[in-house]
Scaffold this motif. Structure first.
Motif, PDB file in Angstrom:
ATOM      1  N   LEU A 170       7.874  -4.616 -10.382  1.00 55.04           N
ATOM      2  CA  LEU A 170       8.230  -5.266  -9.306  1.00 55.04           C
ATOM      3  C   LEU A 170       9.643  -6.079  -9.490  1.00 55.04           C
ATOM      4  O   LEU A 170      10.554  -6.080  -8.604  1.00 55.04           O
ATOM      5  N   ASN A 173      12.129  -3.328  -9.386  1.00 61.02           N
ATOM      6  CA  ASN A 173      12.590  -3.039  -7.791  1.00 61.02           C
ATOM      7  C   ASN A 173      13.377  -4.247  -7.223  1.00 61.02           C
ATOM      8  O   ASN A 173      13.904  -3.970  -6.115  1.00 61.02           O
ATOM      9  N   THR A 215      12.265 -14.774  -3.771  1.00 57.78           N
ATOM     10  CA  THR A 215      11.348 -13.679  -3.812  1.00 57.78           C
ATOM     11  C   THR A 215      10.197 -13.760  -5.089  1.00 57.78           C
ATOM     12  O   THR A 215       8.917 -13.649  -4.758  1.00 57.78           O
ATOM     13  N   ALA A 229       3.120  -6.205  -0.900  1.00 54.18           N
ATOM     14  CA  ALA A 229       3.779  -5.097  -0.270  1.00 54.18           C
ATOM     15  C   ALA A 229       4.705  -5.874   0.636  1.00 54.18           C
ATOM     16  O   ALA A 229       5.743  -5.408   0.949  1.00 54.18           O
ATOM     17  N   GLY A 230       4.160  -6.979   1.271  1.00 55.62           N
ATOM     18  CA  GLY A 230       5.007  -7.578   2.047  1.00 55.62           C
ATOM     19  C   GLY A 230       6.092  -8.386   1.571  1.00 55.62           C
ATOM     20  O   GLY A 230       7.150  -8.756   2.337  1.00 55.62           O
ATOM     21  N   VAL A 232       7.818  -7.056  -1.726  1.00 48.96           N
ATOM     22  CA  VAL A 232       8.578  -6.231  -2.277  1.00 48.96           C
ATOM     23  C   VAL A 232       8.016  -4.998  -2.177  1.00 48.96           C
ATOM     24  O   VAL A 232       6.857  -4.752  -2.165  1.00 48.96           O
ATOM     25  N   ASN A 233       9.131  -3.829  -2.173  1.00 50.85           N
ATOM     26  CA  ASN A 233       8.649  -2.449  -1.969  1.00 50.85           C
ATOM     27  C   ASN A 233       8.024  -1.880  -3.171  1.00 50.85           C
ATOM     28  O   ASN A 233       8.262  -2.206  -4.392  1.00 50.85           O
ATOM     29  N   LEU A 234       7.051  -1.242  -3.095  1.00 52.87           N
ATOM     30  CA  LEU A 234       6.279  -0.784  -4.074  1.00 52.87           C
ATOM     31  C   LEU A 234       6.689   0.386  -4.663  1.00 52.87           C
ATOM     32  O   LEU A 234       6.369   1.645  -3.581  1.00 52.87           O
ATOM     33  N   ASN A 235       7.181   0.616  -5.749  1.00 49.70           N
ATOM     34  CA  ASN A 235       7.365   1.928  -6.244  1.00 49.70           C
ATOM     35  C   ASN A 235       6.358   2.643  -7.247  1.00 49.70           C
ATOM     36  O   ASN A 235       5.180   2.012  -7.015  1.00 49.70           O
ATOM     37  N   GLU A 236       6.524   3.771  -7.683  1.00 48.08           N
ATOM     38  CA  GLU A 236       5.394   4.422  -8.060  1.00 48.08           C
ATOM     39  C   GLU A 236       4.691   3.785  -9.225  1.00 48.08           C
ATOM     40  O   GLU A 236       3.499   3.364  -9.434  1.00 48.08           O
ATOM     41  N   LYS A 239       2.664   0.849  -7.939  1.00 47.92           N
ATOM     42  CA  LYS A 239       1.566   1.283  -7.384  1.00 47.92           C
ATOM     43  C   LYS A 239       0.345   1.650  -8.442  1.00 47.92           C
ATOM     44  O   LYS A 239      -0.788   1.355  -8.175  1.00 47.92           O
TER      45      LYS A 239
END
Length: 427
Positions: A170, A173, A215, A229-230, A232-236, A239
């Motif tokens: 995170l 990201n 954040t 997810a709200g 930070v965008n989740l990368n692989e 996930k």
RNA sequence: GUGGAAGUAGCUCAGCUGGUUAGAGCAUUAGAUUGUGGUUCUAAGGGUCGGGGGUUCGAAUCCCCUCUUCCACCCCA
């Protein structure tokens, strides 16, 4: 000349020893229930062993000494390096996974304060060589299983669980560089431990973008993984880490300790070597320091000259635990017996003193604990002595013995007594 | 390593603004109790008042230093 005890050390008089044993016995029982084998190492090691993993700061808090051969040694401040050394030495012969526990006596030259002394005991459990989250779950389960066995409920203690892997993904990201992370961990670890302003200030020194700080602050307050997810965008990577955490919680629920466990992004752990799941068990109401902490570390064996092998472990000190157990009324002063006896022999007629000695020896030989009075005074006094020793039964030798070779057996709990022939005393 | 508070019997503490030989409760030991315990009653032992120095006719009491403990920082393997 009167010499006092050394700063930060404790004397274990019988009542304190009973407390220490109460704690250690519980630790051992929980370890064995969960299938861990006990090990121990030397109380001192080469100083260098503790310098590998950490800088001079930690070495300053070591009790170190030089032996007569000029070797630089240190009293162990933790047992994990010893564990790594021992496992490495026999890595090819040990069946895996390696599940070991230990209750080492450790020394750290720190300033003593509440819940921290210079000499203490720490329960350690580790699982080495098992990658699946089942190993993470086992370590958390065993920790909680112990705490639960003392009578602590989910209202008393809570295991706060997070993931270094998730956090790292995170933060990356959010645009933070990989090499920045190890600087950030010790800071983030302090989120719950220092005032909010101080925390923001510390973060501000490392991160210039105030949006990112904002954040991160929000992220650290999350107790529900779905909310990530709200923010930070989740990368692989994130996930994957998240899926592992969810897997872990599924197992913990199946193990029946879900009530004790909570996702908490603010758990980071100050140490650099954690690479996956991290957790701490905290006092749910009070403001004690963590009761125990642990997590997954992948590089420790390698750092000590062994193969790359994953591991997950936990350490629980006796000081904070004892304070907590006392606060919850589980441990009270003088409630633990320092002495119990199967039999005490009282002598109602002084001429039978020798007989008491002989009988006591026989009872001991049969495997029961037994004492006899060294001074045959009033019977009442001897019974008082028997009570003080927590004797279950008192054998009274008196006229019945002189006349008919009969002894009186008094049950000290009920007060009832029966007269039987000496031969029919079943041992 | 930094800051604050405290140290009087084995333990918990009282001891007034300096004034005879420093007290209590609990604990310990003995006795009431030479055939019946956990309750009670009586008595005894136990203190260089943390240690050292200073002020004073006189210090547990005031001042300085030191040690230890507790609390908050620092750190946390």
């Amino acid at each position: 000349m009167k010499i006092s005890s050394v700063k930060g050390t404790r004397d274990f008089y019988p009542p304190q020893m009973a407390v220490r044993n109460f704690i250690a016995d519980g630790w051992k029982a929980a370890s064995r229930r969960c299938g861990f084998e006990e090990f121990d190492g030397p109380i001192f090691e080469y100083l260098q062993m503790y310098q590998i993993k950490s800088g001079d700061e930690i070495v300053e808090q070591l009790f170190h000494l030089t032996d007569r051969g000029g070797r630089d040694l240190a009293i162990r401040p933790e047992i994990t390096p010893t564990l790594a050394r021992m496992v490495n030495e026999q890595i090819n012969a040990l069946p895996r996974p390696i599940k070991w526990f230990s209750i080492p006596r450790l020394c750290r030259a720190e300033r003593p304060q509440k819940g921290r002394l210079r000499e203490f005991f720490q329960w350690n459990i580790d699982i080495i060589g098992e990658e699946s989250t089942l190993a993470d779950a086992e370590v958390i389960f065993c920790s909680i299983d112990y705490l639960r066995s003392t009578g602590l409920t989910p209202k008393d203690v809570v295991a706060k669980i997070s993931s270094r892997k998730l956090l790292a993904a995170l933060l990356k990201n959010l645009g933070l560089a990989e090499d920045k992370l190890s600087v950030l961990y010790p800071i983030l670890d302090k989120k719950a431990k220092i005032p909010a302003e101080a925390f923001t200030e510390m973060l501000g020194k490392e991160i210039s973008d105030s949006n990112v700080i904002h954040t991160i602050m929000k992220l650290m307050d999350l107790h529900n993984a779905d909310d990530i997810a709200g923010l930070v965008n989740l990368n692989e990577d994130a996930k994957t880490a998240l899926a592992q955490l969810q897997d872990l919680f599924k197992t913990l629920n199946a193990m029946g300790i879900g009530e004790y466990c909570r996702f908490d992004m603010s758990i980071v752990r100050g140490l650099a070597y954690y690479t996956g799941m991290v957790f701490e068990v905290h006092d749910a109401v009070g403001d004690l320091r963590a009761v125990c902490g642990g997590g997954r570390y992948d590089n420790l064996l390698k750092d000590f000259g062994g193969p790359a092998m994953t591991a997950v472990g936990m350490g629980m000190g006796d000081c904070v635990l004892e304070i907590l157990l006392r606060e919850r009324g589980i441990l009270k002063n003088d409630t633990l017996a320092t002495k119990t006896l199967d039999y005490f022999i009282a002598v109602a007629d002084p001429t039978l003193a020798d007989k008491a000695v002989e009988l006591a020896a026989k009872i001991r030989q049969a495997g029961f604990s037994c004492e006899f009075p060294y001074k045959t005074g009033a019977l009442g006094k001897q019974l008082k002595q028997a009570s003080g020793y927590n004797a279950r039964k008192t054998i009274i030798l008196g006229q019945e013995y002189i006349q008919d070779r009969q002894i009186i057996i008094k049950d000290m709990t009920t007060g009832q007594q029966q007269v039987i022939a000496e031969q029919s005393l079943s041992l």
